[in-house]
Design a protein around this motif. Sequence first.
Motif, short mmCIF file in Angstrom:
data_model
loop_
_atom_site.label_atom_id
_atom_site.label_comp_id
_atom_site.label_asym_id
_atom_site.label_seq_id
_atom_site.Cartn_x
_atom_site.Cartn_y
_atom_site.Cartn_z
N THR A 97 3.21 -5.11 8.05
CA THR A 97 4.04 -4.44 8.39
C THR A 97 3.98 -3.06 7.91
N ILE A 98 4.08 -2.12 9.04
CA ILE A 98 3.83 -0.44 8.75
C ILE A 98 5.32 -0.03 8.55
N ASP A 99 5.63 0.46 7.55
CA ASP A 99 6.98 0.96 7.26
C ASP A 99 6.68 2.54 6.75
N ALA A 100 6.31 3.60 7.34
CA ALA A 100 5.87 4.81 6.62
C ALA A 100 6.64 5.90 7.48
N LYS A 101 7.87 6.02 7.24
CA LYS A 101 8.74 6.98 7.90
C LYS A 101 7.99 8.51 7.59
N GLY A 102 8.15 9.27 8.69
CA GLY A 102 7.49 10.74 8.41
C GLY A 102 6.07 10.82 8.31
N GLU A 103 5.31 9.89 8.10
CA GLU A 103 4.00 9.92 8.12
C GLU A 103 3.24 10.25 9.21
N THR A 104 2.26 10.95 9.41
CA THR A 104 1.65 11.54 10.73
C THR A 104 0.26 11.16 10.49
N ILE A 152 0.64 -1.27 0.03
CA ILE A 152 -0.04 0.05 0.16
C ILE A 152 0.74 1.34 0.15
N THR A 153 0.97 1.78 -1.06
CA THR A 153 1.66 3.07 -1.30
C THR A 153 0.89 4.47 -1.31
N ASP A 154 -0.52 4.37 -1.43
CA ASP A 154 -1.35 5.61 -1.68
C ASP A 154 -2.31 5.60 -0.46
N SER A 155 -2.59 6.65 -0.03
CA SER A 155 -3.68 6.77 0.82
C SER A 155 -5.04 6.38 0.53
N GLY A 156 -5.79 5.79 1.46
CA GLY A 156 -7.27 5.50 0.86
C GLY A 156 -7.82 4.40 1.74
N ILE A 157 -8.98 3.90 1.33
CA ILE A 157 -9.71 2.82 1.86
C ILE A 157 -9.50 1.44 1.12
N TYR A 158 -9.17 0.39 1.85
CA TYR A 158 -8.86 -0.73 1.17
C TYR A 158 -9.47 -1.78 1.81
N LYS A 162 3.06 1.49 3.28
CA LYS A 162 4.12 2.59 3.41
C LYS A 162 3.64 4.07 3.36
N THR A 163 2.34 4.15 3.69
CA THR A 163 1.96 5.65 3.64
C THR A 163 0.77 5.79 4.99
N GLY A 164 0.47 6.97 5.45
CA GLY A 164 -0.53 7.17 6.32
C GLY A 164 -1.90 7.24 5.82
N ASP A 165 -2.97 7.58 6.51
CA ASP A 165 -4.40 8.17 6.05
C ASP A 165 -4.71 6.62 5.20
N VAL A 166 -4.79 5.72 5.94
CA VAL A 166 -4.91 4.27 5.49
C VAL A 166 -5.96 3.63 6.32
#
Length: 346
Positions: free
Chosen positions: A111-118, A77-83, A95-99
């Motif tokens: 695995t959550i690896d989203a450095k810098g995502e708030t 998952i590289t884009d924010s959204g609803i899956y 790899k991103t937030g707002d998910v």
Amino acid sequence: MKNNNIFISVLVTIIIILVICIVALIFVNMGKNKQTIASSSQVSQESSESSEPEPSSSEPEESSSETPSKSPEKIDITDSGIYDEDENCLDVLVKTGDVTFANKNVDGNITIDAKGETAEINLEYLNVSGDIIVNNFEGNLNLNDVSITGNIIVNSFGGKELSLNNTLANELRLISVSHEYFPIISVSDRTQLNKALIYRGAILRQKDLAPSTTGFTHIGIGGYKPRLWHDITLENVTNCYLTVNYPSNICLSGNTNIHEAYAYKQSHFYGNGSVQYLFIKGNNVSYDKITGFVSNPEKFSVQKGGEMVNRQTLGIAQAKPDKPENSSKPQQKPDDIIDKPDLPKE
């Protein structure tokens, strides 16, 4: 003259006969044509009827029209959204937030690896056969109706809250945080954690638990090597075991009621909560007040209210042996839990 009249009569008669014959032939031919046309029409109709496909005696096989089921795959998952499609999948990497990731059976790890995502990440209505691993993330993480066969492993967390609602997991490990304030780990509804291993300062909060749900069952406080003391706050945590294997200030906040606490390292207990049984297993343990009993059979140094008292067993009411005879404690014994957990290396 008479002969002429006879000839004319014969000629007229022949002409009339010819006319009659011609008319008769015309009618005969017309009849034949109609019969031929009718026969052709019947043959054509029969031919068209015979050319129509006969109805199948059995319904067409469903398998021939259905799309074959999709094999589980890994998801990145590289884009924010609803899956939230209902499906089975293998390992998941966020790899991103707002998910919002929901309605899945995950045969592997998330695995959550989203450095810098708030922006927050929501995991909902999931069955996870592996672990949930947080490597880098700066936002809040919410788990709602998640069943985890393995553990929740937080290697680096920068959010303010890790919320577990109606979530089942064997073990939660808070190994490292990426900020100066203490993250909140909250459990609610029917959340059940067999162990919570805390290696950094944190706030552990129980709220709105369902009846007969313990939330935090065993809490272990550990660390890597000597450094500043941990600051641990327990909010409304009830009927659990607590093991202290690292120097810590432990605030018993709200209605916290620890069933049994085992202090192996220097530690200080304070706040309005209570400990039913405090077992002293190391030197320089102190407390402001303990409403239950304190056991110190090996005569370790103990501070009460800031005043050092050496080689004594202290208690508000009276001293009790190491294993209280009458107590309504959880079924699992302290020796089976977090006596001295194996700590991960830095």
